[in-house]
Design a protein around this motif. Structure first.
Motif, PDB file in Angstrom:
ATOM      1  N   SER A   1     -11.785   2.395   1.933  1.00  0.00           N
ATOM      2  CA  SER A   1     -11.284   2.961   0.655  1.00  0.00           C
ATOM      3  C   SER A   1     -11.320   4.633   0.563  1.00  0.00           C
ATOM      4  O   SER A   1     -10.906   5.190  -0.153  1.00  0.00           O
ATOM      5  CB  SER A   1     -12.178   2.301  -0.650  1.00  0.00           C
ATOM      6  OG  SER A   1     -13.621   2.784  -0.610  1.00  0.00           O
TER       7      SER A   1
ATOM      8  N   SER B   1      -5.959   1.087   2.090  1.00  0.00           N
ATOM      9  CA  SER B   1      -6.055  -0.033   1.616  1.00  0.00           C
ATOM     10  C   SER B   1      -5.185  -1.298   2.300  1.00  0.00           C
ATOM     11  O   SER B   1      -5.578  -2.439   2.531  1.00  0.00           O
ATOM     12  CB  SER B   1      -6.217  -0.410   0.077  1.00  0.00           C
ATOM     13  OG  SER B   1      -6.280  -1.576  -0.483  1.00  0.00           O
TER      14      SER B   1
ATOM     15  N   LEU C   1      -8.162  -1.871  -4.181  1.00  0.00           N
ATOM     16  CA  LEU C   1      -9.156  -1.169  -3.554  1.00  0.00           C
ATOM     17  C   LEU C   1      -8.848   0.276  -3.619  1.00  0.00           C
ATOM     18  O   LEU C   1      -9.667   1.289  -3.658  1.00  0.00           O
ATOM     19  CB  LEU C   1      -9.177  -1.497  -2.065  1.00  0.00           C
ATOM     20  CG  LEU C   1     -10.438  -0.804  -1.261  1.00  0.00           C
ATOM     21  CD1 LEU C   1     -11.847  -1.237  -1.721  1.00  0.00           C
ATOM     22  CD2 LEU C   1     -10.395  -1.405   0.251  1.00  0.00           C
ATOM     23  N   ALA C   2      -7.527   0.754  -3.601  1.00  0.00           N
ATOM     24  CA  ALA C   2      -7.076   1.925  -3.811  1.00  0.00           C
ATOM     25  C   ALA C   2      -7.464   2.799  -5.174  1.00  0.00           C
ATOM     26  O   ALA C   2      -7.527   3.887  -5.089  1.00  0.00           O
ATOM     27  CB  ALA C   2      -5.463   2.114  -3.740  1.00  0.00           C
TER      28      ALA C   2
ATOM     29  N   GLY D   1       0.715  -1.164  -0.224  1.00  0.00           N
ATOM     30  CA  GLY D   1      -0.044  -0.157  -0.139  1.00  0.00           C
ATOM     31  C   GLY D   1       0.680   1.263  -0.119  1.00  0.00           C
ATOM     32  O   GLY D   1       0.482   2.348  -0.662  1.00  0.00           O
TER      33      GLY D   1
ATOM     34  N   ASN E   1      -6.474  -4.076   4.254  1.00  0.00           N
ATOM     35  CA  ASN E   1      -6.345  -5.764   3.715  1.00  0.00           C
ATOM     36  C   ASN E   1      -5.310  -6.456   4.474  1.00  0.00           C
ATOM     37  O   ASN E   1      -5.482  -7.794   4.513  1.00  0.00           O
ATOM     38  CB  ASN E   1      -5.828  -5.350   2.120  1.00  0.00           C
ATOM     39  CG  ASN E   1      -7.096  -5.192   1.078  1.00  0.00           C
ATOM     40  OD1 ASN E   1      -7.870  -6.068   0.959  1.00  0.00           O
ATOM     41  ND2 ASN E   1      -7.000  -4.048   0.664  1.00  0.00           N
TER      42      ASN E   1
ATOM     43  N   ASN F   1     -15.756  -2.083   2.740  1.00  0.00           N
ATOM     44  CA  ASN F   1     -14.989  -1.652   1.801  1.00  0.00           C
ATOM     45  C   ASN F   1     -14.980  -0.298   1.560  1.00  0.00           C
ATOM     46  O   ASN F   1     -14.110   0.321   1.028  1.00  0.00           O
ATOM     47  CB  ASN F   1     -15.136  -2.706   0.480  1.00  0.00           C
ATOM     48  CG  ASN F   1     -14.730  -4.133   0.722  1.00  0.00           C
ATOM     49  OD1 ASN F   1     -13.960  -4.383   1.535  1.00  0.00           O
ATOM     50  ND2 ASN F   1     -15.280  -4.869  -0.261  1.00  0.00           N
TER      51      ASN F   1
ATOM     52  N   PRO G   1      -3.916  -4.406  -2.298  1.00  0.00           N
ATOM     53  CA  PRO G   1      -3.981  -3.051  -1.834  1.00  0.00           C
ATOM     54  C   PRO G   1      -4.463  -2.281  -3.053  1.00  0.00           C
ATOM     55  O   PRO G   1      -5.168  -1.263  -3.008  1.00  0.00           O
ATOM     56  CB  PRO G   1      -2.883  -3.009  -1.188  1.00  0.00           C
ATOM     57  CG  PRO G   1      -1.978  -3.571  -1.535  1.00  0.00           C
ATOM     58  CD  PRO G   1      -2.585  -4.958  -2.088  1.00  0.00           C
TER      59      PRO G   1
END
Length: 454
Positions: A384, A396, A124-125, A70, A400, A380, A121
Protein backbone atom coordinates in the motif's frame (compact mmCIF):
# COMPACT_ATOMS: atom_id res chain seq x y z
CA UNK A 1 -5.25 28.34 -6.49
CA UNK A 2 -6.56 27.76 -3.00
CA UNK A 3 -5.42 24.48 -1.50
CA UNK A 4 -8.05 22.08 -0.32
CA UNK A 5 -7.34 20.84 3.18
CA UNK A 6 -8.37 17.23 3.66
CA UNK A 7 -9.84 16.19 7.00
CA UNK A 8 -7.64 14.36 9.46
CA UNK A 9 -8.89 10.78 9.56
CA UNK A 10 -8.19 8.08 12.10
CA UNK A 11 -8.46 4.34 11.55
CA UNK A 12 -11.90 4.41 13.25
CA UNK A 13 -13.42 7.15 11.05
CA UNK A 14 -16.30 6.60 8.61
CA UNK A 15 -13.72 6.24 5.81
CA UNK A 16 -11.99 3.54 7.84
CA UNK A 17 -15.25 1.65 8.32
CA UNK A 18 -15.93 1.85 4.57
CA UNK A 19 -12.53 0.25 3.93
CA UNK A 20 -13.14 -2.55 6.43
CA UNK A 21 -16.64 -3.27 5.11
CA UNK A 22 -15.33 -3.38 1.55
CA UNK A 23 -12.72 -5.88 2.69
CA UNK A 24 -15.31 -7.90 4.62
CA UNK A 25 -17.54 -8.15 1.53
CA UNK A 26 -14.78 -9.88 -0.41
CA UNK A 27 -13.76 -12.26 2.38
CA UNK A 28 -17.30 -13.20 3.46
CA UNK A 29 -18.37 -13.87 -0.12
CA UNK A 30 -15.67 -16.48 -0.69
CA UNK A 31 -15.64 -18.11 2.74
CA UNK A 32 -19.43 -18.41 3.01
CA UNK A 33 -19.88 -19.69 -0.53
CA UNK A 34 -17.38 -22.56 -0.22
CA UNK A 35 -19.68 -24.47 2.14
CA UNK A 36 -22.68 -23.93 -0.15
CA UNK A 37 -21.07 -25.39 -3.28
CA UNK A 38 -22.16 -29.03 -2.78
CA UNK A 39 -25.79 -27.93 -2.24
CA UNK A 40 -25.66 -25.67 -5.32
CA UNK A 41 -24.33 -28.60 -7.34
CA UNK A 42 -27.16 -30.81 -6.07
CA UNK A 43 -29.95 -28.29 -6.71
CA UNK A 44 -28.69 -27.18 -10.13
CA UNK A 45 -27.50 -30.65 -11.23
CA UNK A 46 -23.88 -29.61 -11.73
CA UNK A 47 -20.77 -31.80 -11.88
CA UNK A 48 -17.52 -31.03 -10.00
CA UNK A 49 -16.05 -29.28 -13.05
CA UNK A 50 -19.20 -27.22 -13.56
CA UNK A 51 -19.55 -26.17 -9.94
CA UNK A 52 -15.95 -24.96 -9.90
CA UNK A 53 -17.02 -22.32 -12.41
CA UNK A 54 -19.29 -20.79 -9.74
CA UNK A 55 -16.02 -19.84 -8.05
CA UNK A 56 -13.81 -19.33 -11.09
CA UNK A 57 -16.33 -17.27 -13.10
CA UNK A 58 -15.93 -14.75 -10.29
CA UNK A 59 -12.18 -15.15 -9.84
CA UNK A 60 -11.24 -14.88 -13.52
CA UNK A 61 -12.57 -11.35 -14.18
CA UNK A 62 -11.47 -10.30 -10.70
CA UNK A 63 -7.90 -11.44 -11.27
CA UNK A 64 -7.82 -10.17 -14.86
CA UNK A 65 -9.26 -6.68 -14.35
CA UNK A 66 -7.58 -5.59 -11.13
CA UNK A 67 -4.81 -3.80 -13.00
CA UNK A 68 -7.41 -1.87 -14.99
CA UNK A 69 -9.31 -1.12 -11.79
CA UNK A 70 -6.20 0.17 -10.05
CA UNK A 71 -5.24 2.37 -12.98
CA UNK A 72 -8.80 3.67 -13.34
CA UNK A 73 -8.90 4.57 -9.66
CA UNK A 74 -5.81 6.75 -10.03
CA UNK A 75 -7.60 8.58 -12.86
CA UNK A 76 -11.16 9.13 -11.67
CA UNK A 77 -10.67 8.92 -7.92
CA UNK A 78 -10.47 6.02 -5.52
CA UNK A 79 -13.62 7.03 -3.65
CA UNK A 80 -15.73 7.21 -6.80
CA UNK A 81 -14.55 3.85 -8.12
CA UNK A 82 -14.95 2.27 -4.67
CA UNK A 83 -18.59 3.40 -4.63
CA UNK A 84 -19.25 2.12 -8.16
CA UNK A 85 -17.69 -1.24 -7.34
CA UNK A 86 -19.57 -1.64 -4.05
CA UNK A 87 -23.00 -0.80 -5.49
CA UNK A 88 -22.42 -2.97 -8.56
CA UNK A 89 -21.30 -5.85 -6.37
CA UNK A 90 -24.47 -5.57 -4.29
CA UNK A 91 -26.70 -5.64 -7.39
CA UNK A 92 -24.83 -8.65 -8.80
CA UNK A 93 -25.17 -10.45 -5.46
CA UNK A 94 -28.95 -10.05 -5.60
CA UNK A 95 -28.92 -11.34 -9.18
CA UNK A 96 -26.96 -14.43 -8.04
CA UNK A 97 -29.54 -15.10 -5.33
CA UNK A 98 -32.34 -15.02 -7.90
CA UNK A 99 -30.58 -17.13 -10.57
CA UNK A 100 -32.77 -20.09 -11.69
CA UNK A 101 -30.04 -22.04 -13.49
CA UNK A 102 -26.34 -22.82 -13.27
CA UNK A 103 -25.57 -20.91 -16.45
CA UNK A 104 -27.24 -17.73 -15.22
CA UNK A 105 -25.63 -18.10 -11.80
CA UNK A 106 -22.20 -18.35 -13.43
CA UNK A 107 -22.94 -15.23 -15.53
CA UNK A 108 -23.99 -13.28 -12.43
CA UNK A 109 -20.90 -14.46 -10.58
CA UNK A 110 -18.83 -13.10 -13.47
CA UNK A 111 -20.56 -9.73 -13.02
CA UNK A 112 -19.70 -9.88 -9.32
CA UNK A 113 -16.09 -10.46 -10.30
CA UNK A 114 -16.05 -7.40 -12.58
CA UNK A 115 -17.35 -5.08 -9.86
CA UNK A 116 -15.08 -6.69 -7.27
CA UNK A 117 -12.15 -5.83 -9.57
CA UNK A 118 -13.15 -2.17 -9.21
CA UNK A 119 -13.75 -2.38 -5.46
CA UNK A 120 -10.84 -4.47 -4.20
CA UNK A 121 -7.85 -2.40 -5.38
CA UNK A 122 -9.53 0.74 -4.04
CA UNK A 123 -9.75 -0.82 -0.57
CA UNK A 124 -5.97 -0.96 -0.21
CA UNK A 125 -5.43 2.25 -2.20
CA UNK A 126 -7.66 4.18 0.20
CA UNK A 127 -5.54 3.05 3.13
CA UNK A 128 -2.49 4.74 1.63
CA UNK A 129 -4.41 7.84 0.53
CA UNK A 130 -6.65 8.42 3.54
CA UNK A 131 -4.32 8.14 6.53
CA UNK A 132 -1.38 10.55 6.49
CA UNK A 133 -0.29 9.57 9.98
CA UNK A 134 1.90 6.41 9.83
CA UNK A 135 0.44 5.14 13.10
CA UNK A 136 -3.11 5.50 11.81
CA UNK A 137 -2.11 3.79 8.56
CA UNK A 138 -0.53 0.84 10.37
CA UNK A 139 -3.61 0.51 12.56
CA UNK A 140 -5.88 0.57 9.51
CA UNK A 141 -3.84 -2.13 7.75
CA UNK A 142 -3.99 -4.32 10.83
CA UNK A 143 -7.73 -3.72 11.27
CA UNK A 144 -8.19 -4.94 7.71
CA UNK A 145 -6.61 -8.20 8.86
CA UNK A 146 -8.80 -8.34 11.96
CA UNK A 147 -12.07 -7.58 10.19
CA UNK A 148 -11.15 -9.78 7.25
CA UNK A 149 -10.43 -12.60 9.68
CA UNK A 150 -13.72 -11.94 11.46
CA UNK A 151 -15.46 -12.11 8.11
CA UNK A 152 -13.79 -15.42 7.40
CA UNK A 153 -14.78 -16.71 10.84
CA UNK A 154 -18.41 -15.70 10.47
CA UNK A 155 -18.57 -16.56 6.76
CA UNK A 156 -18.24 -20.36 6.96
CA UNK A 157 -20.56 -20.57 9.98
CA UNK A 158 -23.21 -18.35 8.40
CA UNK A 159 -22.70 -20.03 5.04
CA UNK A 160 -23.18 -23.49 6.51
CA UNK A 161 -26.10 -22.39 8.71
CA UNK A 162 -27.88 -20.54 5.92
CA UNK A 163 -27.29 -23.39 3.47
CA UNK A 164 -28.69 -26.00 5.87
CA UNK A 165 -31.70 -23.89 6.88
CA UNK A 166 -32.73 -21.18 4.39
CA UNK A 167 -30.93 -22.62 1.35
CA UNK A 168 -27.84 -21.62 -0.61
CA UNK A 169 -29.48 -18.58 -2.21
CA UNK A 170 -29.54 -16.83 1.14
CA UNK A 171 -25.72 -16.83 1.13
CA UNK A 172 -25.75 -14.29 -1.70
CA UNK A 173 -28.24 -12.05 0.12
CA UNK A 174 -25.71 -11.80 2.93
CA UNK A 175 -23.18 -9.55 1.17
CA UNK A 176 -25.51 -7.05 -0.53
CA UNK A 177 -26.30 -4.83 2.52
CA UNK A 178 -22.65 -4.84 3.60
CA UNK A 179 -21.56 -3.55 0.19
CA UNK A 180 -24.22 -0.83 0.22
CA UNK A 181 -23.11 0.31 3.67
CA UNK A 182 -19.50 0.54 2.44
CA UNK A 183 -20.59 2.69 -0.52
CA UNK A 184 -22.44 5.08 1.80
CA UNK A 185 -19.61 5.45 4.31
CA UNK A 186 -16.71 6.02 1.91
CA UNK A 187 -17.48 9.74 1.67
CA UNK A 188 -16.30 12.38 -0.77
CA UNK A 189 -13.10 12.36 -2.79
CA UNK A 190 -9.90 14.04 -1.69
CA UNK A 191 -9.49 16.46 -4.61
CA UNK A 192 -5.88 17.21 -3.74
CA UNK A 193 -4.84 13.81 -5.13
CA UNK A 194 -7.13 13.19 -8.07
CA UNK A 195 -6.44 16.16 -10.34
CA UNK A 196 -3.63 14.68 -12.38
CA UNK A 197 -3.08 14.37 -16.10
CA UNK A 198 -3.01 10.66 -16.76
CA UNK A 199 -2.13 9.10 -20.14
CA UNK A 200 -4.66 7.15 -22.14
CA UNK A 201 -5.43 3.54 -21.33
CA UNK A 202 -3.06 0.85 -22.51
CA UNK A 203 -5.61 -1.15 -24.50
CA UNK A 204 -3.07 -3.55 -26.00
CA UNK A 205 -1.64 -4.36 -22.59
CA UNK A 206 -5.07 -4.81 -21.03
CA UNK A 207 -6.17 -7.18 -23.82
CA UNK A 208 -3.06 -9.38 -23.84
CA UNK A 209 -2.82 -9.50 -20.05
CA UNK A 210 -6.49 -10.30 -19.51
CA UNK A 211 -6.70 -12.89 -22.28
CA UNK A 212 -3.47 -14.53 -21.12
CA UNK A 213 -4.69 -14.93 -17.55
CA UNK A 214 -8.06 -16.26 -18.67
CA UNK A 215 -6.40 -18.86 -20.92
CA UNK A 216 -3.91 -20.09 -18.31
CA UNK A 217 -6.38 -20.42 -15.46
CA UNK A 218 -8.99 -21.87 -17.81
CA UNK A 219 -6.48 -24.55 -18.78
CA UNK A 220 -5.90 -25.44 -15.12
CA UNK A 221 -9.63 -25.69 -14.52
CA UNK A 222 -10.23 -27.84 -17.58
CA UNK A 223 -7.38 -30.13 -16.54
CA UNK A 224 -9.52 -31.26 -13.62
CA UNK A 225 -12.37 -32.38 -15.84
CA UNK A 226 -12.85 -35.12 -18.40
CA UNK A 227 -11.54 -32.78 -21.06
CA UNK A 228 -9.36 -33.55 -24.03
CA UNK A 229 -5.69 -33.02 -23.10
CA UNK A 230 -5.28 -31.27 -26.45
CA UNK A 231 -7.68 -28.51 -25.38
CA UNK A 232 -5.91 -28.11 -22.05
CA UNK A 233 -2.49 -27.78 -23.67
CA UNK A 234 -3.82 -25.41 -26.34
CA UNK A 235 -5.27 -23.11 -23.67
CA UNK A 236 -2.08 -23.25 -21.63
CA UNK A 237 0.16 -22.52 -24.62
CA UNK A 238 -2.10 -19.69 -25.75
CA UNK A 239 -2.00 -18.18 -22.28
CA UNK A 240 1.78 -18.34 -22.05
CA UNK A 241 2.15 -16.71 -25.47
CA UNK A 242 -0.29 -13.93 -24.59
CA UNK A 243 1.42 -13.22 -21.27
CA UNK A 244 4.78 -13.06 -23.04
CA UNK A 245 3.22 -10.63 -25.51
CA UNK A 246 1.88 -8.62 -22.56
CA UNK A 247 5.39 -8.27 -21.12
CA UNK A 248 6.70 -7.15 -24.52
CA UNK A 249 3.88 -4.64 -25.00
CA UNK A 250 4.44 -3.14 -21.56
CA UNK A 251 8.19 -2.89 -22.19
CA UNK A 252 7.69 -0.92 -25.42
CA UNK A 253 4.55 1.10 -24.64
CA UNK A 254 4.87 4.84 -24.10
CA UNK A 255 2.12 4.75 -21.47
CA UNK A 256 2.08 1.17 -20.16
CA UNK A 257 -0.72 -0.01 -17.93
CA UNK A 258 1.94 -1.77 -15.86
CA UNK A 259 5.27 0.09 -15.96
CA UNK A 260 7.82 -2.66 -15.47
CA UNK A 261 10.03 -0.26 -13.53
CA UNK A 262 7.76 -0.62 -10.48
CA UNK A 263 9.33 -4.01 -9.88
CA UNK A 264 12.63 -2.29 -9.14
CA UNK A 265 11.06 -0.51 -6.17
CA UNK A 266 12.53 -1.97 -2.94
CA UNK A 267 10.13 -4.32 -1.21
CA UNK A 268 7.45 -4.26 -3.89
CA UNK A 269 8.48 -7.38 -5.90
CA UNK A 270 8.64 -9.44 -2.71
CA UNK A 271 5.17 -8.26 -1.69
CA UNK A 272 3.77 -9.20 -5.11
CA UNK A 273 5.31 -12.69 -5.05
CA UNK A 274 4.26 -13.10 -1.43
CA UNK A 275 0.70 -12.14 -2.31
CA UNK A 276 0.54 -14.89 -4.94
CA UNK A 277 1.89 -17.54 -2.57
CA UNK A 278 -0.32 -16.33 0.29
CA UNK A 279 -3.55 -16.55 -1.67
CA UNK A 280 -2.63 -19.86 -3.33
CA UNK A 281 -1.75 -21.47 -0.01
CA UNK A 282 -4.08 -19.97 2.59
CA UNK A 283 -7.30 -19.50 0.64
CA UNK A 284 -6.70 -22.38 -1.73
CA UNK A 285 -6.34 -24.63 1.32
CA UNK A 286 -9.65 -23.47 2.82
CA UNK A 287 -11.40 -24.20 -0.48
CA UNK A 288 -9.81 -27.65 -0.58
CA UNK A 289 -10.73 -28.44 3.02
CA UNK A 290 -14.33 -27.32 2.53
CA UNK A 291 -14.72 -29.96 -0.18
CA UNK A 292 -12.52 -32.58 1.51
CA UNK A 293 -14.39 -32.53 4.83
CA UNK A 294 -17.75 -33.09 3.17
CA UNK A 295 -16.46 -35.77 0.79
CA UNK A 296 -13.96 -37.73 2.93
CA UNK A 297 -15.35 -37.10 6.42
CA UNK A 298 -19.05 -36.88 5.44
CA UNK A 299 -19.31 -33.62 7.37
CA UNK A 300 -22.37 -31.42 6.90
CA UNK A 301 -22.00 -27.91 5.54
CA UNK A 302 -22.49 -26.45 9.02
CA UNK A 303 -20.02 -28.86 10.66
CA UNK A 304 -17.46 -28.08 7.95
CA UNK A 305 -17.89 -24.39 8.65
CA UNK A 306 -17.38 -24.89 12.37
CA UNK A 307 -14.21 -26.93 11.85
CA UNK A 308 -12.74 -24.37 9.46
CA UNK A 309 -13.62 -21.41 11.67
CA UNK A 310 -10.38 -21.90 13.65
CA UNK A 311 -8.42 -20.45 10.71
CA UNK A 312 -10.27 -17.16 11.01
CA UNK A 313 -10.13 -17.24 14.82
CA UNK A 314 -6.34 -17.48 14.56
CA UNK A 315 -6.38 -14.58 12.11
CA UNK A 316 -8.41 -12.36 14.41
CA UNK A 317 -6.44 -13.17 17.58
CA UNK A 318 -3.10 -12.59 15.85
CA UNK A 319 -4.38 -9.29 14.49
CA UNK A 320 -5.65 -8.12 17.87
CA UNK A 321 -2.85 -9.29 20.17
CA UNK A 322 0.32 -9.84 18.09
CA UNK A 323 0.30 -7.44 15.16
CA UNK A 324 0.10 -4.12 17.08
CA UNK A 325 3.38 -5.07 18.78
CA UNK A 326 5.00 -6.66 15.74
CA UNK A 327 4.24 -3.68 13.49
CA UNK A 328 6.59 -1.64 15.69
CA UNK A 329 9.40 -4.09 14.97
CA UNK A 330 9.13 -3.97 11.18
CA UNK A 331 7.61 -5.96 8.34
CA UNK A 332 10.62 -8.24 7.83
CA UNK A 333 10.27 -9.87 11.21
CA UNK A 334 6.51 -10.22 10.70
CA UNK A 335 6.95 -12.05 7.40
CA UNK A 336 9.51 -14.49 8.79
CA UNK A 337 7.58 -15.17 12.00
CA UNK A 338 4.23 -15.48 10.26
CA UNK A 339 5.43 -17.81 7.51
CA UNK A 340 7.12 -19.99 10.15
CA UNK A 341 3.84 -20.31 12.02
CA UNK A 342 2.01 -21.20 8.82
CA UNK A 343 4.55 -23.94 8.02
CA UNK A 344 4.13 -25.40 11.52
CA UNK A 345 0.37 -25.46 11.01
CA UNK A 346 0.44 -27.16 7.62
CA UNK A 347 2.83 -29.85 8.87
CA UNK A 348 0.58 -30.49 11.88
CA UNK A 349 -2.37 -30.82 9.51
CA UNK A 350 -0.87 -34.08 8.22
CA UNK A 351 -1.90 -35.60 11.55
CA UNK A 352 -5.61 -35.05 10.83
CA UNK A 353 -5.94 -38.50 9.30
CA UNK A 354 -9.55 -39.28 10.22
CA UNK A 355 -12.66 -37.49 11.44
CA UNK A 356 -11.89 -38.73 14.97
CA UNK A 357 -8.81 -36.49 14.91
CA UNK A 358 -10.83 -33.38 14.12
CA UNK A 359 -9.13 -31.52 16.95
CA UNK A 360 -5.78 -31.80 15.14
CA UNK A 361 -7.32 -30.09 12.12
CA UNK A 362 -8.75 -27.33 14.31
CA UNK A 363 -5.39 -26.62 16.00
CA UNK A 364 -3.48 -26.78 12.72
CA UNK A 365 -5.87 -24.44 10.93
CA UNK A 366 -5.64 -22.05 13.88
CA UNK A 367 -1.84 -21.90 13.53
CA UNK A 368 -2.12 -21.38 9.77
CA UNK A 369 -4.61 -18.55 10.30
CA UNK A 370 -2.43 -16.85 12.91
CA UNK A 371 0.69 -17.15 10.75
CA UNK A 372 -0.98 -15.79 7.63
CA UNK A 373 -2.50 -12.90 9.62
CA UNK A 374 0.98 -11.83 10.68
CA UNK A 375 2.76 -12.05 7.33
CA UNK A 376 -0.17 -10.86 5.20
CA UNK A 377 -0.47 -7.67 7.26
CA UNK A 378 3.19 -6.96 6.53
CA UNK A 379 2.66 -7.65 2.82
CA UNK A 380 -0.41 -5.38 2.74
CA UNK A 381 1.48 -2.54 4.42
CA UNK A 382 4.40 -2.82 2.02
CA UNK A 383 2.17 -2.96 -1.07
CA UNK A 384 0.00 0.00 0.00
CA UNK A 385 2.95 2.39 0.49
CA UNK A 386 5.75 1.16 -1.79
CA UNK A 387 4.86 3.27 -4.86
CA UNK A 388 3.61 6.40 -3.07
CA UNK A 389 0.11 7.87 -2.86
CA UNK A 390 -0.04 9.07 -6.47
CA UNK A 391 0.27 5.47 -7.70
CA UNK A 392 -1.61 3.80 -4.85
CA UNK A 393 -4.22 2.42 -7.23
CA UNK A 394 -1.59 0.90 -9.52
CA UNK A 395 0.28 -0.64 -6.57
CA UNK A 396 -2.91 -2.11 -5.16
CA UNK A 397 -3.94 -3.35 -8.61
CA UNK A 398 -0.64 -5.16 -9.18
CA UNK A 399 -0.55 -6.63 -5.68
CA UNK A 400 -4.17 -7.76 -5.70
CA UNK A 401 -3.79 -9.17 -9.22
CA UNK A 402 -0.98 -11.35 -7.92
CA UNK A 403 -3.11 -12.40 -4.95
CA UNK A 404 -6.19 -13.22 -7.00
CA UNK A 405 -4.23 -15.09 -9.67
CA UNK A 406 -2.69 -17.10 -6.84
CA UNK A 407 -6.14 -17.86 -5.48
CA UNK A 408 -7.47 -18.79 -8.92
CA UNK A 409 -4.56 -21.14 -9.58
CA UNK A 410 -4.82 -22.51 -6.04
CA UNK A 411 -8.52 -23.27 -6.41
CA UNK A 412 -7.94 -24.88 -9.80
CA UNK A 413 -5.05 -27.06 -8.64
CA UNK A 414 -6.32 -27.92 -5.15
CA UNK A 415 -9.87 -28.38 -6.43
CA UNK A 416 -8.50 -31.03 -8.79
CA UNK A 417 -6.80 -32.75 -5.86
CA UNK A 418 -10.06 -32.72 -3.89
CA UNK A 419 -11.74 -34.66 -6.69
CA UNK A 420 -9.17 -37.49 -6.73
CA UNK A 421 -10.47 -41.01 -6.06
CA UNK A 422 -7.68 -41.47 -3.50
CA UNK A 423 -8.74 -38.74 -1.06
CA UNK A 424 -5.76 -39.24 1.27
CA UNK A 425 -3.23 -38.92 -1.55
CA UNK A 426 -4.89 -35.70 -2.70
CA UNK A 427 -4.80 -34.42 0.88
CA UNK A 428 -1.06 -35.06 1.26
CA UNK A 429 -0.17 -33.44 -2.07
CA UNK A 430 -2.29 -30.41 -1.19
CA UNK A 431 -0.47 -30.00 2.14
CA UNK A 432 2.92 -30.26 0.43
CA UNK A 433 1.95 -27.49 -2.03
CA UNK A 434 0.56 -25.21 0.68
CA UNK A 435 3.63 -25.71 2.88
CA UNK A 436 5.86 -24.84 -0.07
CA UNK A 437 4.01 -21.53 -0.47
CA UNK A 438 4.75 -20.48 3.11
CA UNK A 439 8.39 -21.50 2.74
CA UNK A 440 8.63 -19.48 -0.49
CA UNK A 441 7.34 -16.36 1.27
CA UNK A 442 10.04 -16.65 3.93
CA UNK A 443 12.73 -17.38 1.32
CA UNK A 444 11.75 -14.32 -0.71
CA UNK A 445 12.06 -12.11 2.36
CA UNK A 446 15.43 -13.59 3.31
CA UNK A 447 16.79 -12.80 -0.16
CA UNK A 448 15.68 -9.18 0.05
CA UNK A 449 17.34 -6.36 1.92
CA UNK A 450 16.14 -5.79 5.48
CA UNK A 451 13.12 -3.51 5.53
CA UNK A 452 13.26 -0.42 7.74
CA UNK A 453 11.11 -0.30 10.85
CA UNK A 454 8.15 1.97 10.07
Amino acid sequence: MTAVVAPVRTAWSARGWAIYLGWIVITVDGSALNLALPRIAEDLHAQVGGISWVVDAYTLPLASLLLLGGSLGDRIGAERLFRIGAIGFAVASVACALSPSLGLLIACRAAQGVFAALLLPMVLALVGKSFDNPGHRSTAVNLMTVFGGAGMAVGPILGGLLTDTAGWRSVFWLTAPIAIAAAVLVGAADHRRNRQNHPRFDLAGQFTGTAGLVAVVGALIEAGRDTSPVLVWMLLLTGVVLLAAFALVEHRAQAPMLPLGVFRTPGFPGAVLGGFAFQFGAYGLQFFLALYLQAAWSASALMGGLLLASFAVGTVLAGVFANPYLLLRGTRQMILLGSGGAVAGTLLLLGATTSERWWVLVIADFLIGAGTAIYSTALNKTASTALGTSSAGLASGVYNTSRQVGQSVGIAVLGTLAALADARAGFIVAIVLVTSCAIAIAATELRSRPAPVS
